[in-house]
Design an enzyme around this catalytic site. Structure first.
Site, mmCIF file in Angstrom:
data_model
loop_
_atom_site.group_PDB
_atom_site.id
_atom_site.type_symbol
_atom_site.label_atom_id
_atom_site.label_comp_id
_atom_site.label_asym_id
_atom_site.label_seq_id
_atom_site.Cartn_x
_atom_site.Cartn_y
_atom_site.Cartn_z
ATOM 1 N N LEU A 62 -0.776 44.750 47.951
ATOM 2 C CA LEU A 62 -0.777 45.553 49.175
ATOM 3 C C LEU A 62 -1.784 46.689 49.142
ATOM 4 C CD1 LEU A 62 3.047 45.637 49.931
ATOM 5 C CD2 LEU A 62 1.289 44.231 51.015
ATOM 6 N N LYS A 63 -2.407 46.924 47.986
ATOM 7 C CA LYS A 63 -3.487 47.905 47.911
ATOM 8 C C LYS A 63 -4.827 47.286 48.299
ATOM 9 C CE LYS A 63 -1.167 50.673 44.386
ATOM 10 N NZ LYS A 63 -1.243 51.243 43.017
ATOM 11 N N ARG A 86 10.655 53.993 46.134
ATOM 12 C CA ARG A 86 11.029 55.394 46.292
ATOM 13 C C ARG A 86 10.433 55.918 47.606
ATOM 14 N NH1 ARG A 86 10.904 58.463 40.391
ATOM 15 N NH2 ARG A 86 10.934 56.579 39.103
ATOM 16 N N GLY A 126 16.979 56.202 39.109
ATOM 17 C CA GLY A 126 18.394 56.063 38.803
ATOM 18 C C GLY A 126 18.815 54.609 38.820
ATOM 19 N N HIS A 127 20.033 54.376 38.356
ATOM 20 C CA HIS A 127 20.650 53.058 38.417
ATOM 21 C C HIS A 127 22.087 53.225 38.888
ATOM 22 C CE1 HIS A 127 17.540 50.357 36.998
ATOM 23 N NE2 HIS A 127 17.243 51.190 36.015
ATOM 24 N N ASP A 128 22.778 52.105 39.007
ATOM 25 C CA ASP A 128 24.143 52.091 39.528
ATOM 26 C C ASP A 128 25.011 53.202 38.933
ATOM 27 O OD1 ASP A 128 26.367 49.896 40.770
ATOM 28 O OD2 ASP A 128 27.111 51.102 39.119
ATOM 29 N N ILE A 129 24.983 53.360 37.631
ATOM 30 C CA ILE A 129 25.853 54.344 36.984
ATOM 31 C C ILE A 129 25.535 55.765 37.454
ATOM 32 C CG2 ILE A 129 24.372 54.638 34.944
ATOM 33 C CD1 ILE A 129 26.962 54.768 33.269
ATOM 34 N N ASN A 130 24.264 56.047 37.719
ATOM 35 C CA ASN A 130 23.883 57.380 38.202
ATOM 36 C C ASN A 130 24.382 57.617 39.618
ATOM 37 O OD1 ASN A 130 21.058 56.265 36.630
ATOM 38 N ND2 ASN A 130 22.092 58.079 35.821
ATOM 39 N N TYR A 131 24.290 56.597 40.452
ATOM 40 C CA TYR A 131 24.739 56.755 41.832
ATOM 41 C C TYR A 131 26.263 56.909 41.897
ATOM 42 C CZ TYR A 131 20.118 54.633 42.073
ATOM 43 O OH TYR A 131 18.797 54.329 41.865
ATOM 44 N N ASP A 157 25.232 49.070 43.232
ATOM 45 C CA ASP A 157 24.175 48.079 43.453
ATOM 46 C C ASP A 157 24.554 47.083 44.546
ATOM 47 O OD1 ASP A 157 22.508 49.172 41.587
ATOM 48 O OD2 ASP A 157 22.586 47.503 40.180
#
Length: 390
Positions: A62-63, A86, A126-131, A157
Site C-alpha cells: 500500500l506504500k 493503530r 496490547g493484547h487480550d490480557i491488557n484489554y 479478542d
C-alpha cells in the site's frame, strides 16, 4: 433451508486485519456468504490460519502508488473495509474512511483496535490480557488468593473484539439500506469488554460478587463450580435454582429433594462444598454424566477439545465436527451459515474481477507470496519436539 443462498451473499469485504480479532470478524461474515479478500503485505503479521477459511488472499504494497491504485479500484466496488492498524496508520496508507468514502460513499470502514481511535491509550500496543485488565474484567477472574487468570484470549479478542466488530458492520449495513450512505465503525476491544461486563459490574461489591474469586458465579460456591471425579476428570455443576439443586442433591444419593439444604447460604458453603466434593470422588466423570443424563440437576462433563467429536450433542448439532472446522453460526431458518472452502486460484481471480481488477491484475496480486511473517506468526512456539522437527 436454502443451502445455496446465504444471508450476506453479494457483500464484498476487503480485510486488512491481522492475527485474531479482525480475521475472526471476517470469518463470521464469510460464513454468512460475504466475499472476503484478505489483503496481506507489510510487517504486521498474518491472519491466524484457523480463521482464514472461505477467504481469498492477495498481497499489496500500500506504500506503492501502483498497488494503492489497485486497492482504490477494489474499494470503489466494496461494501466493507476492515482494518486493525493503530490509529493514524490507515490514514498514512491512504485506506482510512475519510479517503475511501470519497471513492465510494456507500463504503463501511471498520477499525478494530484494542483501545479505540482516541483516548490516552489509543496508540499503545496490547493484547487480550491488557484489554481485560484496563476494562476491569481481569480484576474479577481467578482465585482470590492467587493472581488473576484470563480465560485464554476469548473475551477481548473474540467476544469484545471480532464479534463486536461483526455486529457493528452488520448494523451499519442495515442502516445503509435506509440512508444510502456508509460510515466508520470504531470497534474497540476495551469497549466491547466493558459492555460484556454490564452484569458483573452491577453485582460488584455486593454479596453476589463481593470481590475477585468470591460470590455466586466465581466458581467457588458449592452449586456453581467444578468437582473432581474418581478418574481425575471433572464435572461442571450449575444448580443455582433451588429446584435444580434439589435434583442434584437427590441424584447424588444425599437425600430426598425436599431435604436439600440452602445451597446459597455462605455460612454453609465450605461444609456443603466438602460434602459434594467427597461424593463426586466416588464415581468417574462419565458415570456421573450417565447418572444425571435426562435430569435438570445442571451437571455436565467437562470435555476437553479432543472429546468434542464424540459428544452426542455436538455430533447431533454439527455432524462431522472437527477442531479445525468449527461450525458456522448462528442458525437461520431460511438461509445457512456455512464454513467456506479454501478458494483455488481461479476462484480468487474471478472474485477479484468482480472487485474491479482485470484478469491479469488479479492473477498477479493473488500469486504473490504473502500471508506469513511479520512481528508475530501463529503458533509462535512449538511445544512438541516432533512437531518442531517436522
Amino acid at each position: 433451508m436454502t443451502r445455496d443462498k446465504r444471508i450476506l451473499d453479494g457483500v464484498r469485504v476487503l480485510d486488512l486485519s491481522r492475527l485474531a480479532p479482525g480475521p475472526y470478524c471476517s470469518m463470521l461474515l464469510a460464513d454468512l456468504g460475504a466475499e472476503v479478500v484478505m489483503v496481506g503485505g507489510g510487517r504486521t503479521g498474518a491472519p491466524i490460519p484457523a480463521l482464514r477459511r472461505g477467504k481469498h488472499a492477495i498481497e499489496l504494497n500500500l506504500k506503492s502508488e501502483a498497488d494503492r491504485a489497485l486497492f482504490d479500484r477494489m474499494a470503489a466496488t466494496a461494501d466493507i473495509v476492515l482494518e486493525s492498524f493503530r490509529p493514524g496508520v490507515a490514514a498514512r496508507l491512504g485506506v482510512d474512511h475519510a479517503r475511501l468514502s470519497h471513492l465510494n460513499p456507500r463504503i463501511i470502514s471498520c477499525s478494530l483496535t484494542g483501545y479505540g481511535q482516541d483516548g490516552p491509550l489509543a496508540l499503545r500496543a496490547g493484547h487480550d490480557i491488557n484489554y481485560l485488565a484496563v476494562a476491569g474484567a481481569l480484576g474479577t477472574f481467578g482465585p482470590a488468593q492467587a493472581p488473576p487468570v484470563p480465560p485464554l484470549n476469548l473475551l477481548a479478542d473474540f467476544g469484545g473484539g471480532g464479534l463486536l466488530a461483526a455486529f457493528g458492520i452488520v448494523a451499519a449495513l442495515f442502516e445503509r439500506e435506509r440512508s444510502g450512505r456508509g460510515q466508520h465503525v470504531d470497534a474497540a476491544m476495551v469497549d466491547g469488554v466493558l459492555s460484556m461486563m454490564a452484569m458483573p459490574f452491577a453485582d460488584w461489591g455486593t454479596p453476589t460478587l463481593p470481590g475477585r474469586g468470591e460470590g455466586l458465579l466465581a466458581g467457588t460456591m458449592p452449586a456453581y463450580r467444578t468437582y473432581e471425579c474418581a478418574d481425575g476428570r471433572y464435572v461442571a455443576v450449575g444448580a443455582l435454582e433451588p429446584k435444580f439443586f434439589a435434583q442434584l442433591w437427590s441424584g447424588l444419593g444425599l437425600g430426598e429433594p425436599e431435604d436439600a439444604p440452602d445451597h446459597l447460604d455462605p455460612s454453609e458453603a465450605e461444609s456443603l462444598t466438602s460434602t459434594l466434593g467427597k461424593t463426586f470422588l466416588g464415581k468417574t466423570r462419565d458415570e456421573w454424566a450417565t447418572r444425571f443424563a435426562g435430569s435438570d440437576a445442571c451437571v455436565t462433563p467437562v470435555l476437553e477439545p479432543g472429546e468434542l467429536a464424540s459428544s452426542p450433542h455436538i455430533a447431533a448439532r454439527h455432524p462431522g465436527f472437527a477442531l479445525d472446522r468449527v461450525p458456522g453460526v448462528p442458525r437461520f431458518s431460511r438461509t445457512a451459515a456455512v464454513p467456506g472452502r479454501a478458494p483455488d486460484g481461479q476462484d480468487t481471480t474471478t472474485a477479484l474481477v468482480r472487485f474491479g481488477l482485470t484478469p491479469a491484475e488479479a492473477k498477479r496480486v493473488s500469486t504473490r507470496p504473502g500471508g506469513d511473517g511479520g512481528d508475530l506468526s501463529w503458533p509462535p512456539i512449538t511445544t512438541q519436539k516432533g512437531r518442531a522437527e517436522s
